[in-house]
Motif scaffolding. Structure first.
Motif, PDB file in Angstrom:
ATOM      1  N   ALA A   1      51.859  14.065  54.537  1.00  0.00           N
ATOM      2  CA  ALA A   1      51.435  15.112  53.601  1.00  0.00           C
ATOM      3  C   ALA A   1      50.467  16.091  54.251  1.00  0.00           C
ATOM      4  O   ALA A   1      50.590  17.318  54.068  1.00  0.00           O
ATOM      5  N   THR A   2      49.513  15.582  54.999  1.00  0.00           N
ATOM      6  CA  THR A   2      48.477  16.448  55.556  1.00  0.00           C
ATOM      7  C   THR A   2      48.897  17.122  56.858  1.00  0.00           C
ATOM      8  O   THR A   2      48.566  18.284  57.097  1.00  0.00           O
TER       9      THR A   2
ATOM     10  N   VAL B   1      52.270  17.255  58.274  1.00  0.00           N
ATOM     11  CA  VAL B   1      53.579  17.912  58.280  1.00  0.00           C
ATOM     12  C   VAL B   1      53.648  19.024  57.236  1.00  0.00           C
ATOM     13  O   VAL B   1      54.060  20.149  57.531  1.00  0.00           O
ATOM     14  N   PHE B   2      53.232  18.708  55.999  1.00  0.00           N
ATOM     15  CA  PHE B   2      53.342  19.682  54.913  1.00  0.00           C
ATOM     16  C   PHE B   2      52.053  20.467  54.673  1.00  0.00           C
ATOM     17  O   PHE B   2      52.013  21.314  53.781  1.00  0.00           O
ATOM     18  N   GLN B   3      51.006  20.169  55.435  1.00  0.00           N
ATOM     19  CA  GLN B   3      49.745  20.914  55.347  1.00  0.00           C
ATOM     20  C   GLN B   3      49.135  20.890  53.944  1.00  0.00           C
ATOM     21  O   GLN B   3      48.529  21.867  53.498  1.00  0.00           O
ATOM     22  N   VAL B   4      49.302  19.781  53.233  1.00  0.00           N
ATOM     23  CA  VAL B   4      48.650  19.629  51.931  1.00  0.00           C
ATOM     24  C   VAL B   4      47.196  19.254  52.178  1.00  0.00           C
ATOM     25  O   VAL B   4      46.921  18.286  52.894  1.00  0.00           O
ATOM     26  N   PRO B   5      46.250  19.987  51.628  1.00  0.00           N
ATOM     27  CA  PRO B   5      44.842  19.673  51.914  1.00  0.00           C
ATOM     28  C   PRO B   5      44.414  18.368  51.260  1.00  0.00           C
ATOM     29  O   PRO B   5      44.758  18.100  50.108  1.00  0.00           O
ATOM     30  N   PHE B   6      43.680  17.559  52.003  1.00  0.00           N
ATOM     31  CA  PHE B   6      43.076  16.348  51.441  1.00  0.00           C
ATOM     32  C   PHE B   6      41.573  16.585  51.410  1.00  0.00           C
ATOM     33  O   PHE B   6      40.915  16.591  52.442  1.00  0.00           O
ATOM     34  N   THR B   7      41.034  16.787  50.224  1.00  0.00           N
ATOM     35  CA  THR B   7      39.635  17.189  50.083  1.00  0.00           C
ATOM     36  C   THR B   7      38.731  16.056  49.610  1.00  0.00           C
ATOM     37  O   THR B   7      37.521  16.266  49.493  1.00  0.00           O
ATOM     38  N   GLY B   8      39.300  14.899  49.336  1.00  0.00           N
ATOM     39  CA  GLY B   8      38.512  13.799  48.796  1.00  0.00           C
ATOM     40  C   GLY B   8      38.066  12.816  49.860  1.00  0.00           C
ATOM     41  O   GLY B   8      38.063  13.101  51.064  1.00  0.00           O
ATOM     42  N   SER B   9      37.698  11.623  49.408  1.00  0.00           N
ATOM     43  CA  SER B   9      37.199  10.570  50.286  1.00  0.00           C
ATOM     44  C   SER B   9      38.334   9.625  50.670  1.00  0.00           C
ATOM     45  O   SER B   9      39.071   9.136  49.808  1.00  0.00           O
TER      46      SER B   9
END
Length: 368
Positions: free
Chosen positions: A241-242, A244-252
């Motif tokens: 997700a982060t 390959v698809f560049q989905v931001p992960f903003t959590g812990s």
């Protein structure tokens, strides 16, 4: 601990010794994640729309050119009359039609906010509403009020929309985190449900019963390998997700893995209950499918829980996927803080405790 380690290693070896089995453990979940990410798109591309221009002025022509230049629309069909419009929608040749009233150009020339009519094909409700949103964003820049109900709106009233957490409304940012919860259901239930049933079908379950292993040790040994597989698959999904698809992960990350661990325990409890109740692998497969469908449909991924009947909303309270979908979306997109995570995590812990207790009771009862 020595007996427990032996049964865990035995179960892991049972899962990994077959080359085809190793592929099944990892390839299908990853393939499902990739396929479902593109298949469950919320975007509408190459839509065909019609235009009934009764104004025929410069402003209406310019607006049609702006709409036709959008990548969301494949074809702009010119309509000659309202009857032509009705026929085009009836035959599903277009999904929406734009109507420019005769006073459209005159109102814009006088500095007024003009109004256009938008007729949508209600048989394709979701897609048509998305198309209406596309048209609305384009017409907003021209001081035009789109009117999907063909009734006049107050002139001069404009709205400014701000999308928090997903500014560009990228559907992958919404669907892919949710798919981590959905695909984990398929992997967690199917692997666990086959465990005891496979032993019974192969005739090796009786050997476990006469072994020095205690009941709770056998049960823990059966649960640890699918839990480890679920955690590993979750790590792979997070990386895909982060990266390959560049989905931001903003959590812990700690909260993500804590939530995933509890979620997998809840799913494994359901899968072990099904496995303990089954005598053959076919029964285990059907039982896991029976549990899998409502878990997915009542998770809030396919349709909002708020839109469901009240009694069905009550049923979703015992669905572990309901809580994990909220957790994974919040941790990915809005950096969900600890207190909000705990609000969703404690019901998930109760569900995990309930499913594990029920599966342990049934497992012990079937061994006696």
């Amino acid at each position: 601990m020595e007996r427990l380690r032996a049964i865990i290693l035995k179960e892991i070896w049972a899962l990994l010794r077959d080359p085809k089995g190793r592929i099944i453990l990892f390839a299908p979940p990853l393939l499902q994640l990739l396929v479902f990410t593109f298949a469950t798109t919320l975007d509408v591309n190459d839509a065909k729309i019609g235009v009934l221009d009764q104004s025929g002025g410069v402003h209406s022509t310019e607006l049609v050119q702006r709409i036709s230049a959008s990548a969301n629309f494949a074809d702009i069909r010119r309509l000659s009359s309202h009857d032509d419009l009705a026929r085009a929608i009836d035959d599903q040749e277009i999904i929406a039609a734009i109507i420019f009233e005769p006073a459209f150009d005159r109102d814009l020339t006088r500095g007024k906010t003009a109004t256009i009519g938008i007729v949508l094909d209600g048989r394709r409700s979701n897609a048509s509403q998305i198309v209406a949103g596309y048209i609305g964003r384009i017409t907003a820049s021209a001081s035009v009020n789109p009117n999907v109900q063909t009734t006049n709106m107050n002139s001069g009233v404009r709205s400014v929309v701000t999308n928090w957490y997903n500014p560009d409304l990228n559907y992958i940012w919404f669907t892919l985190p949710s798919l981590i919860a959905i695909v984990s259901v398929v992997a967690g239930l199917s692997v666990t449900a086959q465990s005891v049933a496979r032993e019974r079908e192969l005739g090796t379950f009786d050997q476990l019963m006469v072994s020095p292993l205690r009941v709770h040790e056998i049960l823990i040994g059966k649960m640890i390998p699918p839990w480890l597989m679920g955690m590993l698959n979750g790590t792979i999904f997070l990386a895909v997700a982060t990266l390959v698809f560049q989905v931001p992960f903003t959590g812990s990350l700690i909260l993500f893995y804590l939530s995933l661990a509890v979620y997998m325990l809840a799913l494994i409890g359901v899968g072990m209950f099904v496995s303990a109740a089954s005598t053959t692998q076919q029964q285990a497969f059907l039982g896991s499918f029976l549990a899998m469908v409502p878990i997915i449909l009542l998770s809030g991924y396919a349709s909002p829980i708020e839109n469901m009947p009240d009694w069905l909303q009550t049923v979703t309270l015992i669905n572990p996927a309901r809580y994990f979908v909220v957790l994974v979306q919040g941790l990915f997109l809005k950096g969900m803080p600890l207190e909000m995570v705990l609000d969703q995590l404690w019901p998930l812990c109760l569900i995990a405790l309930a499913t594990l207790t029920a599966s342990a009771w049934l497992f012990r009862a079937r061994m006696e």
